[in-house]
Design a protein around this motif. Structure first.
Motif: not given
Lengths: 276, 273
Positions: A82-84, A167-168, A174-178, A191-194
Protein backbone atom coordinates in the motif's frame (compact mmCIF):
# COMPACT_ATOMS: atom_id res chain seq x y z
CA UNK A 1 -22.18 26.56 30.47
CA UNK A 2 -22.75 25.23 26.99
CA UNK A 3 -20.25 22.47 27.76
CA UNK A 4 -22.27 20.72 30.48
CA UNK A 5 -25.53 20.58 28.52
CA UNK A 6 -24.71 17.36 26.70
CA UNK A 7 -25.11 14.88 29.53
CA UNK A 8 -28.90 14.24 29.27
CA UNK A 9 -28.38 13.04 25.67
CA UNK A 10 -25.91 10.43 26.84
CA UNK A 11 -28.18 9.08 29.59
CA UNK A 12 -30.25 6.62 27.48
CA UNK A 13 -27.19 4.86 26.06
CA UNK A 14 -25.46 4.92 29.41
CA UNK A 15 -28.51 3.31 31.04
CA UNK A 16 -28.67 0.72 28.27
CA UNK A 17 -25.01 -0.05 28.79
CA UNK A 18 -25.31 -0.35 32.57
CA UNK A 19 -28.64 -2.18 32.71
CA UNK A 20 -28.21 -4.53 29.78
CA UNK A 21 -24.45 -4.99 29.55
CA UNK A 22 -22.67 -4.32 32.84
CA UNK A 23 -25.41 -5.86 35.00
CA UNK A 24 -25.62 -9.18 33.11
CA UNK A 25 -21.83 -9.49 33.26
CA UNK A 26 -21.89 -8.81 37.00
CA UNK A 27 -24.62 -11.44 37.42
CA UNK A 28 -22.53 -13.87 35.38
CA UNK A 29 -19.53 -13.31 37.65
CA UNK A 30 -21.71 -13.74 40.74
CA UNK A 31 -23.30 -16.87 39.31
CA UNK A 32 -19.89 -18.44 38.73
CA UNK A 33 -19.14 -18.11 42.47
CA UNK A 34 -22.51 -19.27 43.74
CA UNK A 35 -23.06 -22.67 45.31
CA UNK A 36 -25.84 -24.19 47.36
CA UNK A 37 -24.28 -22.74 50.51
CA UNK A 38 -23.36 -19.27 49.26
CA UNK A 39 -19.93 -18.29 47.93
CA UNK A 40 -17.86 -21.11 46.46
CA UNK A 41 -14.84 -21.63 44.25
CA UNK A 42 -16.09 -25.09 43.38
CA UNK A 43 -16.85 -24.34 39.69
CA UNK A 44 -13.39 -22.86 39.14
CA UNK A 45 -11.89 -25.85 40.90
CA UNK A 46 -13.78 -28.16 38.55
CA UNK A 47 -12.60 -26.18 35.53
CA UNK A 48 -8.91 -25.96 36.42
CA UNK A 49 -8.87 -29.40 38.03
CA UNK A 50 -9.79 -31.08 34.76
CA UNK A 51 -6.73 -31.60 32.56
CA UNK A 52 -8.89 -31.55 29.40
CA UNK A 53 -10.41 -28.15 30.23
CA UNK A 54 -7.05 -26.69 31.07
CA UNK A 55 -5.63 -27.90 27.76
CA UNK A 56 -8.56 -26.24 25.96
CA UNK A 57 -7.69 -22.95 27.64
CA UNK A 58 -4.03 -23.24 26.66
CA UNK A 59 -4.95 -24.23 23.09
CA UNK A 60 -7.24 -21.22 22.79
CA UNK A 61 -4.57 -18.82 23.97
CA UNK A 62 -2.04 -20.43 21.62
CA UNK A 63 -4.40 -20.22 18.65
CA UNK A 64 -4.97 -16.53 19.44
CA UNK A 65 -1.24 -15.80 19.63
CA UNK A 66 -0.45 -17.81 16.49
CA UNK A 67 -3.16 -15.93 14.62
CA UNK A 68 -1.70 -12.63 15.84
CA UNK A 69 1.75 -13.64 14.54
CA UNK A 70 0.32 -14.97 11.25
CA UNK A 71 -1.80 -11.92 10.51
CA UNK A 72 1.19 -9.68 11.28
CA UNK A 73 3.48 -11.59 8.88
CA UNK A 74 0.84 -11.35 6.13
CA UNK A 75 -0.47 -7.89 6.98
CA UNK A 76 2.81 -5.98 7.06
CA UNK A 77 3.74 -6.86 3.42
CA UNK A 78 0.26 -5.73 2.33
CA UNK A 79 0.75 -2.47 4.23
CA UNK A 80 4.13 -2.02 2.51
CA UNK A 81 2.53 -2.71 -0.87
CA UNK A 82 0.00 0.00 0.00
CA UNK A 83 2.79 2.41 1.00
CA UNK A 84 4.65 1.95 -2.29
CA UNK A 85 1.52 2.16 -4.46
CA UNK A 86 -0.08 5.02 -6.30
CA UNK A 87 -3.53 6.48 -5.60
CA UNK A 88 -5.53 3.98 -7.66
CA UNK A 89 -3.68 0.90 -6.44
CA UNK A 90 -4.14 2.12 -2.88
CA UNK A 91 -7.91 2.33 -3.38
CA UNK A 92 -7.91 -1.16 -4.90
CA UNK A 93 -6.03 -2.54 -1.87
CA UNK A 94 -8.55 -0.94 0.52
CA UNK A 95 -11.44 -2.32 -1.53
CA UNK A 96 -9.93 -5.83 -1.57
CA UNK A 97 -9.43 -5.64 2.21
CA UNK A 98 -13.00 -4.55 2.85
CA UNK A 99 -14.65 -7.27 0.73
CA UNK A 100 -13.63 -10.19 2.98
CA UNK A 101 -14.11 -8.12 6.11
CA UNK A 102 -17.70 -7.28 5.24
CA UNK A 103 -18.48 -10.79 4.05
CA UNK A 104 -20.16 -13.00 6.61
CA UNK A 105 -17.88 -14.98 8.87
CA UNK A 106 -19.81 -18.16 8.09
CA UNK A 107 -19.29 -17.57 4.37
CA UNK A 108 -15.54 -17.20 4.88
CA UNK A 109 -15.53 -20.35 6.99
CA UNK A 110 -17.43 -22.14 4.25
CA UNK A 111 -14.83 -21.02 1.71
CA UNK A 112 -12.14 -22.61 3.86
CA UNK A 113 -14.04 -25.89 4.02
CA UNK A 114 -13.88 -25.96 0.21
CA UNK A 115 -10.18 -25.02 0.17
CA UNK A 116 -9.02 -27.41 2.89
CA UNK A 117 -11.16 -30.38 1.90
CA UNK A 118 -10.14 -33.63 0.25
CA UNK A 119 -11.41 -32.40 -3.11
CA UNK A 120 -10.23 -28.84 -2.63
CA UNK A 121 -7.60 -26.82 -4.54
CA UNK A 122 -4.76 -27.54 -2.07
CA UNK A 123 -5.24 -31.30 -2.31
CA UNK A 124 -5.70 -31.15 -6.11
CA UNK A 125 -2.57 -29.03 -6.55
CA UNK A 126 -0.44 -31.32 -4.40
CA UNK A 127 -1.68 -34.34 -6.36
CA UNK A 128 -1.00 -32.64 -9.69
CA UNK A 129 2.55 -31.89 -8.53
CA UNK A 130 2.94 -35.51 -7.49
CA UNK A 131 3.75 -34.53 -3.92
CA UNK A 132 1.03 -36.78 -2.61
CA UNK A 133 -0.48 -39.94 -4.09
CA UNK A 134 -3.90 -39.78 -2.49
CA UNK A 135 -6.16 -36.79 -1.73
CA UNK A 136 -5.35 -35.08 1.57
CA UNK A 137 -7.55 -33.07 3.85
CA UNK A 138 -6.47 -30.25 6.13
CA UNK A 139 -9.91 -30.09 7.71
CA UNK A 140 -10.00 -30.77 11.47
CA UNK A 141 -6.30 -29.94 11.78
CA UNK A 142 -4.85 -27.13 13.81
CA UNK A 143 -2.82 -25.96 10.83
CA UNK A 144 -5.89 -25.76 8.61
CA UNK A 145 -7.70 -23.79 11.29
CA UNK A 146 -4.77 -21.41 11.64
CA UNK A 147 -4.72 -20.79 7.87
CA UNK A 148 -8.42 -19.96 7.97
CA UNK A 149 -8.21 -17.79 11.09
CA UNK A 150 -5.34 -15.77 9.61
CA UNK A 151 -7.29 -15.01 6.43
CA UNK A 152 -10.47 -14.22 8.35
CA UNK A 153 -8.75 -11.84 10.77
CA UNK A 154 -6.27 -10.32 8.31
CA UNK A 155 -8.39 -7.21 7.51
CA UNK A 156 -8.47 -6.36 11.22
CA UNK A 157 -4.74 -5.68 11.19
CA UNK A 158 -4.45 -4.29 7.65
CA UNK A 159 -6.95 -1.49 8.21
CA UNK A 160 -5.21 0.13 11.22
CA UNK A 161 -1.83 -0.16 9.42
CA UNK A 162 -3.22 1.43 6.28
CA UNK A 163 -4.93 4.14 8.34
CA UNK A 164 -1.56 5.17 9.77
CA UNK A 165 0.36 4.96 6.50
CA UNK A 166 -2.20 7.01 4.59
CA UNK A 167 -1.65 9.86 7.07
CA UNK A 168 2.14 9.62 6.81
CA UNK A 169 3.83 11.85 4.21
CA UNK A 170 6.10 10.06 1.72
CA UNK A 171 8.88 12.49 2.67
CA UNK A 172 9.52 10.35 5.75
CA UNK A 173 11.10 7.58 3.74
CA UNK A 174 12.52 9.97 1.14
CA UNK A 175 14.47 11.74 3.86
CA UNK A 176 15.94 8.44 4.99
CA UNK A 177 16.78 7.56 1.40
CA UNK A 178 18.60 10.84 0.80
CA UNK A 179 20.57 10.19 3.99
CA UNK A 180 21.81 7.02 2.34
CA UNK A 181 19.61 4.33 3.90
CA UNK A 182 18.80 1.28 1.79
CA UNK A 183 15.22 0.04 1.40
CA UNK A 184 15.50 -2.62 4.12
CA UNK A 185 16.97 -0.14 6.54
CA UNK A 186 14.14 2.32 5.81
CA UNK A 187 11.64 -0.47 6.40
CA UNK A 188 13.12 -1.45 9.74
CA UNK A 189 14.03 1.97 11.12
CA UNK A 190 11.32 4.21 9.64
CA UNK A 191 8.27 2.28 8.45
CA UNK A 192 8.09 -0.43 11.10
CA UNK A 193 8.15 1.99 14.08
CA UNK A 194 5.53 4.10 12.31
CA UNK A 195 3.31 1.05 11.95
CA UNK A 196 3.73 -0.12 15.55
CA UNK A 197 0.66 1.66 17.04
CA UNK A 198 -1.44 0.23 14.19
CA UNK A 199 -0.04 -3.23 14.83
CA UNK A 200 -0.95 -3.02 18.51
CA UNK A 201 -4.48 -1.92 17.63
CA UNK A 202 -4.68 -4.79 15.16
CA UNK A 203 -3.35 -7.35 17.65
CA UNK A 204 -6.10 -6.43 20.12
CA UNK A 205 -8.78 -6.84 17.45
CA UNK A 206 -7.34 -10.10 16.10
CA UNK A 207 -6.97 -11.68 19.52
CA UNK A 208 -10.45 -10.60 20.63
CA UNK A 209 -11.92 -11.93 17.38
CA UNK A 210 -10.10 -15.27 17.55
CA UNK A 211 -11.09 -15.91 21.14
CA UNK A 212 -14.78 -15.65 20.34
CA UNK A 213 -15.00 -16.99 16.81
CA UNK A 214 -17.30 -19.87 17.52
CA UNK A 215 -18.24 -21.08 14.03
CA UNK A 216 -14.79 -21.24 12.42
CA UNK A 217 -13.30 -23.13 15.35
CA UNK A 218 -16.20 -25.55 15.61
CA UNK A 219 -16.37 -26.32 11.88
CA UNK A 220 -12.70 -26.34 10.85
CA UNK A 221 -11.19 -27.40 14.17
CA UNK A 222 -13.67 -30.24 14.40
CA UNK A 223 -14.45 -32.37 17.42
CA UNK A 224 -10.81 -33.09 18.27
CA UNK A 225 -9.62 -29.49 18.48
CA UNK A 226 -11.85 -27.88 21.09
CA UNK A 227 -11.54 -24.22 22.10
CA UNK A 228 -13.05 -22.21 24.94
CA UNK A 229 -16.10 -20.89 23.01
CA UNK A 230 -17.27 -24.42 22.13
CA UNK A 231 -16.55 -25.58 25.67
CA UNK A 232 -18.85 -22.87 27.04
CA UNK A 233 -21.54 -23.68 24.51
CA UNK A 234 -21.34 -27.38 25.24
CA UNK A 235 -21.73 -26.82 28.98
CA UNK A 236 -24.79 -24.63 28.36
CA UNK A 237 -26.43 -26.39 25.46
CA UNK A 238 -25.90 -30.10 26.05
CA UNK A 239 -24.71 -30.56 29.63
CA UNK A 240 -26.83 -27.75 31.18
CA UNK A 241 -24.02 -26.99 33.64
CA UNK A 242 -24.60 -23.24 33.77
CA UNK A 243 -22.40 -22.46 36.79
CA UNK A 244 -19.43 -24.20 35.16
CA UNK A 245 -20.15 -22.41 31.86
CA UNK A 246 -20.18 -19.11 33.78
CA UNK A 247 -16.86 -19.91 35.43
CA UNK A 248 -15.27 -20.67 32.03
CA UNK A 249 -16.79 -17.49 30.60
CA UNK A 250 -15.32 -15.46 33.46
CA UNK A 251 -11.89 -17.01 32.86
CA UNK A 252 -12.18 -16.08 29.15
CA UNK A 253 -13.35 -12.59 30.09
CA UNK A 254 -10.51 -12.03 32.55
CA UNK A 255 -7.77 -13.38 30.28
CA UNK A 256 -9.01 -11.30 27.32
CA UNK A 257 -9.44 -8.29 29.60
CA UNK A 258 -5.88 -8.53 30.99
CA UNK A 259 -4.47 -8.80 27.50
CA UNK A 260 -6.48 -5.79 26.31
CA UNK A 261 -5.32 -3.68 29.25
CA UNK A 262 -1.70 -4.75 28.72
CA UNK A 263 -1.79 -3.92 25.01
CA UNK A 264 -3.57 -0.62 25.60
CA UNK A 265 -0.89 0.33 28.12
CA UNK A 266 1.86 -0.60 25.69
CA UNK A 267 0.20 1.38 22.91
CA UNK A 268 0.16 4.47 25.15
CA UNK A 269 3.83 4.12 26.05
CA UNK A 270 5.49 7.17 24.54
CA UNK A 271 9.03 5.78 24.37
CA UNK A 272 7.89 2.68 22.53
CA UNK A 273 5.49 4.05 19.98
CA UNK A 274 6.90 7.55 19.65
CA UNK A 275 4.44 10.41 19.30
CA UNK A 276 2.43 9.06 16.42
CA UNK B 1 26.11 11.37 -5.72
CA UNK B 2 25.42 7.81 -4.62
CA UNK B 3 28.14 5.22 -4.72
CA UNK B 4 27.86 3.62 -8.19
CA UNK B 5 29.24 0.31 -6.96
CA UNK B 6 26.31 0.03 -4.54
CA UNK B 7 25.05 -3.52 -4.33
CA UNK B 8 21.72 -3.70 -6.23
CA UNK B 9 20.71 -6.99 -4.61
CA UNK B 10 19.09 -5.68 -1.38
CA UNK B 11 17.03 -3.22 -3.37
CA UNK B 12 15.89 -5.98 -5.75
CA UNK B 13 15.05 -8.31 -2.86
CA UNK B 14 13.05 -5.56 -1.19
CA UNK B 15 11.03 -4.98 -4.36
CA UNK B 16 10.44 -8.71 -4.68
CA UNK B 17 9.32 -8.81 -1.05
CA UNK B 18 6.91 -5.90 -1.32
CA UNK B 19 5.45 -6.48 -4.77
CA UNK B 20 5.85 -10.25 -4.96
CA UNK B 21 5.13 -11.43 -1.43
CA UNK B 22 2.80 -8.48 -0.72
CA UNK B 23 0.83 -9.35 -3.84
CA UNK B 24 0.60 -12.99 -2.77
CA UNK B 25 -0.71 -11.87 0.62
CA UNK B 26 -3.45 -9.87 -1.10
CA UNK B 27 -4.28 -12.98 -3.12
CA UNK B 28 -4.49 -15.03 0.09
CA UNK B 29 -6.88 -12.43 1.46
CA UNK B 30 -9.24 -12.38 -1.51
CA UNK B 31 -9.01 -15.87 -3.02
CA UNK B 32 -11.37 -17.56 -0.52
CA UNK B 33 -14.15 -15.11 -1.42
CA UNK B 34 -13.61 -15.83 -5.11
CA UNK B 35 -13.60 -19.59 -4.42
CA UNK B 36 -16.86 -19.45 -2.45
CA UNK B 37 -18.46 -17.40 -5.20
CA UNK B 38 -17.44 -19.71 -8.05
CA UNK B 39 -18.30 -22.77 -5.98
CA UNK B 40 -21.93 -21.66 -5.89
CA UNK B 41 -22.24 -22.17 -9.66
CA UNK B 42 -21.13 -25.78 -9.61
CA UNK B 43 -23.24 -28.39 -11.34
CA UNK B 44 -21.83 -31.12 -9.11
CA UNK B 45 -23.23 -32.63 -5.92
CA UNK B 46 -20.11 -32.08 -3.84
CA UNK B 47 -17.75 -29.30 -2.81
CA UNK B 48 -15.15 -30.36 -5.38
CA UNK B 49 -12.97 -27.45 -6.45
CA UNK B 50 -12.46 -26.47 -9.27
CA UNK B 51 -16.23 -27.01 -9.85
CA UNK B 52 -17.28 -29.75 -12.21
CA UNK B 53 -19.47 -27.61 -14.42
CA UNK B 54 -21.52 -24.45 -14.53
CA UNK B 55 -25.15 -24.34 -13.44
CA UNK B 56 -27.68 -22.38 -11.41
CA UNK B 57 -29.10 -25.51 -9.81
CA UNK B 58 -28.11 -24.63 -6.25
CA UNK B 59 -29.58 -21.15 -6.57
CA UNK B 60 -32.77 -22.76 -7.90
CA UNK B 61 -32.79 -25.18 -4.98
CA UNK B 62 -32.29 -22.29 -2.60
CA UNK B 63 -35.13 -20.23 -4.07
CA UNK B 64 -37.50 -23.21 -4.08
CA UNK B 65 -40.11 -22.24 -1.46
CA UNK B 66 -40.81 -25.84 -0.43
CA UNK B 67 -37.33 -27.27 -0.31
CA UNK B 68 -35.74 -24.27 1.35
CA UNK B 69 -38.58 -23.11 3.61
CA UNK B 70 -36.36 -23.19 6.72
CA UNK B 71 -33.66 -21.13 5.01
CA UNK B 72 -36.23 -18.54 3.90
CA UNK B 73 -37.57 -18.20 7.45
CA UNK B 74 -34.03 -17.89 8.80
CA UNK B 75 -33.12 -15.21 6.24
CA UNK B 76 -36.31 -13.27 7.01
CA UNK B 77 -35.63 -13.47 10.76
CA UNK B 78 -32.07 -12.24 10.24
CA UNK B 79 -33.24 -9.28 8.16
CA UNK B 80 -35.87 -8.37 10.78
CA UNK B 81 -33.35 -8.58 13.62
CA UNK B 82 -30.71 -6.59 11.73
CA UNK B 83 -33.24 -3.90 10.76
CA UNK B 84 -34.50 -3.56 14.32
CA UNK B 85 -30.92 -3.54 15.66
CA UNK B 86 -30.06 -0.62 13.35
CA UNK B 87 -33.19 1.22 14.52
CA UNK B 88 -32.31 0.62 18.16
CA UNK B 89 -28.68 1.62 17.63
CA UNK B 90 -29.87 4.89 16.03
CA UNK B 91 -32.19 5.66 18.94
CA UNK B 92 -29.52 5.20 21.60
CA UNK B 93 -26.24 6.06 19.89
CA UNK B 94 -27.12 9.21 17.95
CA UNK B 95 -28.30 11.19 21.01
CA UNK B 96 -25.20 9.96 22.84
CA UNK B 97 -22.99 11.19 19.99
CA UNK B 98 -24.64 14.60 20.02
CA UNK B 99 -24.37 14.76 23.81
CA UNK B 100 -20.68 13.91 23.77
CA UNK B 101 -19.89 16.82 21.41
CA UNK B 102 -21.33 19.17 24.04
CA UNK B 103 -19.33 17.76 26.95
CA UNK B 104 -15.88 18.35 28.33
CA UNK B 105 -13.16 16.21 26.76
CA UNK B 106 -12.21 14.70 30.12
CA UNK B 107 -15.79 13.67 30.93
CA UNK B 108 -16.09 12.05 27.52
CA UNK B 109 -12.86 10.16 28.20
CA UNK B 110 -14.36 8.72 31.37
CA UNK B 111 -17.73 7.70 29.95
CA UNK B 112 -16.66 6.52 26.50
CA UNK B 113 -14.88 3.28 27.54
CA UNK B 114 -18.09 2.18 29.28
CA UNK B 115 -20.07 2.73 26.08
CA UNK B 116 -17.49 1.03 23.87
CA UNK B 117 -16.81 -1.97 26.14
CA UNK B 118 -19.24 -4.32 24.29
CA UNK B 119 -17.06 -3.97 21.17
CA UNK B 120 -13.92 -5.49 22.66
CA UNK B 121 -15.17 -8.00 25.21
CA UNK B 122 -16.03 -11.46 23.81
CA UNK B 123 -19.66 -11.32 22.73
CA UNK B 124 -20.01 -15.02 23.47
CA UNK B 125 -19.53 -14.26 27.16
CA UNK B 126 -22.14 -11.53 26.87
CA UNK B 127 -24.58 -13.92 25.18
CA UNK B 128 -24.30 -16.34 28.08
CA UNK B 129 -24.64 -13.53 30.66
CA UNK B 130 -27.76 -12.21 28.93
CA UNK B 131 -29.26 -15.69 28.83
CA UNK B 132 -28.69 -16.19 32.56
CA UNK B 133 -30.31 -12.83 33.42
CA UNK B 134 -33.22 -13.45 31.06
CA UNK B 135 -33.73 -16.80 32.73
CA UNK B 136 -33.74 -15.17 36.20
CA UNK B 137 -36.45 -12.70 35.24
CA UNK B 138 -38.45 -15.43 33.51
CA UNK B 139 -37.85 -14.54 29.85
CA UNK B 140 -37.47 -17.24 27.22
CA UNK B 141 -35.11 -16.87 24.25
CA UNK B 142 -36.99 -15.00 21.53
CA UNK B 143 -36.69 -12.62 18.61
CA UNK B 144 -37.02 -9.59 20.87
CA UNK B 145 -34.39 -10.82 23.28
CA UNK B 146 -32.04 -11.35 20.33
CA UNK B 147 -32.76 -7.85 19.04
CA UNK B 148 -32.01 -6.37 22.47
CA UNK B 149 -28.74 -8.29 22.63
CA UNK B 150 -27.74 -7.05 19.18
CA UNK B 151 -28.54 -3.43 20.10
CA UNK B 152 -26.37 -3.70 23.21
CA UNK B 153 -23.43 -5.32 21.39
CA UNK B 154 -23.54 -3.39 18.09
CA UNK B 155 -24.96 -0.04 19.23
CA UNK B 156 -21.41 1.07 20.14
CA UNK B 157 -20.42 0.60 16.48
CA UNK B 158 -22.98 3.25 15.52
CA UNK B 159 -21.71 5.48 18.30
CA UNK B 160 -18.12 5.13 17.17
CA UNK B 161 -18.86 5.71 13.48
CA UNK B 162 -20.97 8.79 14.22
CA UNK B 163 -18.63 10.23 16.85
CA UNK B 164 -15.65 10.07 14.47
CA UNK B 165 -17.59 12.43 12.20
CA UNK B 166 -18.87 14.50 15.14
CA UNK B 167 -15.34 15.16 16.41
CA UNK B 168 -14.40 16.66 13.05
CA UNK B 169 -17.33 19.08 13.09
CA UNK B 170 -16.98 22.71 13.91
CA UNK B 171 -19.18 23.39 16.98
CA UNK B 172 -19.72 26.98 15.88
CA UNK B 173 -21.96 25.73 13.05
CA UNK B 174 -24.62 24.64 15.56
CA UNK B 175 -23.97 27.73 17.67
CA UNK B 176 -24.39 29.96 14.62
CA UNK B 177 -27.71 28.31 13.89
CA UNK B 178 -28.91 28.92 17.47
CA UNK B 179 -27.69 32.51 17.45
CA UNK B 180 -29.61 33.09 14.22
CA UNK B 181 -32.75 32.18 16.15
CA UNK B 182 -33.30 28.53 15.16
CA UNK B 183 -34.85 26.32 17.82
CA UNK B 184 -32.77 23.38 19.08
CA UNK B 185 -34.96 21.04 17.05
CA UNK B 186 -34.48 22.99 13.83
CA UNK B 187 -30.74 23.12 14.48
CA UNK B 188 -30.74 19.37 15.04
CA UNK B 189 -32.79 18.67 11.92
CA UNK B 190 -31.21 21.18 9.56
CA UNK B 191 -27.61 21.42 10.77
CA UNK B 192 -26.38 18.71 13.14
CA UNK B 193 -27.99 15.58 11.67
CA UNK B 194 -27.18 16.37 8.02
CA UNK B 195 -23.56 16.98 9.00
CA UNK B 196 -23.47 13.70 10.93
CA UNK B 197 -25.12 11.78 8.09
CA UNK B 198 -21.96 10.12 6.64
CA UNK B 199 -21.14 8.72 10.09
CA UNK B 200 -24.74 7.64 10.69
CA UNK B 201 -24.92 5.82 7.34
CA UNK B 202 -21.57 4.13 7.90
CA UNK B 203 -22.70 3.12 11.38
CA UNK B 204 -26.03 1.77 10.12
CA UNK B 205 -24.20 -0.25 7.48
CA UNK B 206 -21.79 -1.72 10.04
CA UNK B 207 -24.50 -2.55 12.57
CA UNK B 208 -26.63 -4.19 9.87
CA UNK B 209 -23.76 -6.30 8.52
CA UNK B 210 -22.55 -7.36 11.97
CA UNK B 211 -26.05 -8.21 13.18
CA UNK B 212 -26.75 -10.24 10.05
CA UNK B 213 -23.55 -12.20 10.64
CA UNK B 214 -23.74 -12.62 14.40
CA UNK B 215 -23.61 -16.09 15.85
CA UNK B 216 -22.32 -15.74 19.40
CA UNK B 217 -25.22 -13.64 20.74
CA UNK B 218 -27.99 -15.29 18.71
CA UNK B 219 -26.69 -18.70 19.76
CA UNK B 220 -27.88 -18.06 23.31
CA UNK B 221 -30.76 -15.61 22.84
CA UNK B 222 -32.65 -16.93 19.79
CA UNK B 223 -35.19 -19.69 20.25
CA UNK B 224 -35.91 -22.56 17.89
CA UNK B 225 -38.53 -20.56 15.96
CA UNK B 226 -36.22 -17.63 15.36
CA UNK B 227 -33.46 -19.50 13.57
CA UNK B 228 -31.20 -16.87 12.07
CA UNK B 229 -29.34 -17.20 8.79
CA UNK B 230 -25.76 -17.68 10.07
CA UNK B 231 -26.93 -20.33 12.55
CA UNK B 232 -28.94 -22.06 9.82
CA UNK B 233 -25.84 -22.06 7.57
CA UNK B 234 -23.80 -23.43 10.48
CA UNK B 235 -26.35 -26.24 10.87
CA UNK B 236 -26.33 -26.98 7.13
CA UNK B 237 -22.52 -27.19 7.19
CA UNK B 238 -22.42 -29.41 10.27
CA UNK B 239 -25.18 -31.75 9.16
CA UNK B 240 -24.63 -32.43 5.48
CA UNK B 241 -22.32 -29.95 3.72
CA UNK B 242 -25.30 -29.10 1.53
CA UNK B 243 -24.15 -27.19 -1.58
CA UNK B 244 -27.03 -24.76 -0.99
CA UNK B 245 -24.64 -23.15 1.53
CA UNK B 246 -22.55 -22.16 -1.49
CA UNK B 247 -25.58 -20.49 -3.05
CA UNK B 248 -26.35 -18.62 0.19
CA UNK B 249 -22.69 -17.55 0.29
CA UNK B 250 -22.91 -16.43 -3.32
CA UNK B 251 -25.92 -14.25 -2.58
CA UNK B 252 -24.31 -12.75 0.54
CA UNK B 253 -21.07 -11.97 -1.33
CA UNK B 254 -23.06 -10.40 -4.16
CA UNK B 255 -25.01 -8.26 -1.69
CA UNK B 256 -21.81 -7.15 0.06
CA UNK B 257 -20.32 -6.05 -3.27
CA UNK B 258 -23.47 -4.15 -4.28
CA UNK B 259 -23.74 -2.41 -0.92
CA UNK B 260 -20.03 -1.50 -1.02
CA UNK B 261 -20.35 0.04 -4.46
CA UNK B 262 -23.43 2.00 -3.37
CA UNK B 263 -21.68 3.08 -0.15
CA UNK B 264 -18.72 4.34 -2.19
CA UNK B 265 -21.07 6.60 -4.11
CA UNK B 266 -23.04 7.78 -1.09
CA UNK B 267 -20.22 8.16 1.41
CA UNK B 268 -17.55 9.44 -0.98
CA UNK B 269 -16.33 12.85 0.19
CA UNK B 270 -17.58 15.60 -2.14
CA UNK B 271 -15.01 16.46 -4.79
CA UNK B 272 -12.91 19.46 -3.78
CA UNK B 273 -13.38 22.31 -6.21
Amino acid sequence: MMKASGFPYVVPMLLLSVAFFATPLAVLVGFSFSGSAGFTLEHYGRFFGDAFNFRVLVNTARLGLETVVGTTLLGVPIALLYWHSGRTARQVIIFLTLIPMLTSNVVRTFAWIVILGRQGPISEALMALGLTGSPISLMFTEFGLLMAMCQIDLPLIILPLIAILSRTPVQFSEAAQISGAGPWRIFVTVLLPLMLPGMLAGWILVFASTSSSFVTQAVIGGARNVYVPQLIYREVGTLFDWPLASAIAVVLLISTGCLLVAMTMISRHKRLVGHA
Amino acid sequence: MRDIRENPLPSFLYKAFVFGFGGLCVLYLVAPIFIALTMSFTSGQTLKYPPEGFSFRWYEALLDPVRSATEHIAAWNSLKIAGLAVLGALLFAIPATIGMTRMRRSTVGTIEPLLLAPLVLPSLVYGLAALIVANFVGLQPSLWLTVTGHIVVFGPLMYRAASVVAQGLNPSLAEASTVMGASWFTTLRRVTLPLLMPGILAGAFLVFIQSLDNVSVSLFLADAQTTVLPLRMFALIEESLDVRVAAISGILIGLTLVVMLVARRVLAPPKQA
